[in-house]
Design a protein around this motif. Structure first.
Motif, PDB file in Angstrom:
ATOM      1  N   PRO A  90       0.715  -1.109  -0.066  1.00  9.54           N
ATOM      2  CA  PRO A  90      -0.146  -0.025   0.125  1.00  9.54           C
ATOM      3  C   PRO A  90       0.769   1.328   0.008  1.00  9.54           C
ATOM      4  N   SER A  94       0.960   4.078  -3.039  1.00  7.77           N
ATOM      5  CA  SER A  94       0.641   5.375  -2.726  1.00  7.77           C
ATOM      6  C   SER A  94       1.666   6.269  -3.454  1.00  7.77           C
ATOM      7  N   SER A  97       1.330   6.518  -6.913  1.00  2.00           N
ATOM      8  CA  SER A  97       0.303   7.332  -7.484  1.00  2.00           C
ATOM      9  C   SER A  97       0.588   8.795  -7.281  1.00  2.00           C
ATOM     10  N   ARG A  98       1.404   9.064  -6.266  1.00  2.00           N
ATOM     11  CA  ARG A  98       1.624  10.504  -5.975  1.00  2.00           C
ATOM     12  C   ARG A  98       2.819  10.918  -7.075  1.00  2.00           C
TER      13      ARG A  98
END
Length: 141
Positions: A90, A94, A97-98
């Motif tokens: 996760p 994350s 995705s950033r």
């Protein structure tokens, strides 16, 4: 025989199939141990040395057990790696995705590849013991 899903038609092929899982276990036993030894040389010690040492010992025992074709060690390896993926992936997704972590996708792929190695080790240890019991049943006749 494909490296990603080997045929396990003999005890020798089953022993060959666990090599990658043993290698991953050795790597994850040596790397935290190296971290612990490096941290011990610093004047200010980290508070999580015991955790790194426990992980190193756990992976060393898992690798040794898989090398000895232990079904229990192979299953513990899969469960431990699934727990690692549940904690690690996760954060990587994350970061991916950033757009801040360029290497996050590489780590996701490596984590899944190492999981595949442990799943192959489970298959191989069960196949190995299946071949041994079939051989002993034929010899008993």
């Amino acid at each position: 025989m494909a490296w990603y899903w080997p045929d396990l038609d003999s005890p020798q092929s089953a022993k060959t199939a666990v090599v990658n899982a043993v290698g991953v276990s050795v790597f994850f036993a040596v790397y935290p141990l190296w971290f612990v030894l490096q941290a011990l040389t610093l004047p200010r010690r980290s508070g999580r040395l015991w955790l790194s040492l426990a992980v190193a010992i756990l992976f060393a025992v898992i690798g040794w057990g898989i090398r000895r074709m232990s079904r229990t060690a192979a299953i513990v390896g899969v469960v431990l790696w699934l727990a690692w993926i549940g904690v690690h992936i996760p954060g990587l997704i994350s970061g991916l995705s950033r757009g801040g972590d360029r290497f996050a996708m590489i780590w996701v792929v490596l984590d899944l590849l190492f999981l595949l190695f442990y799943v192959i080790a489970v298959r191989a240890t069960f196949a190995y013991h299946g071949h041994l019991s079939a051989t002993s049943a034929v010899a008993a006749r």
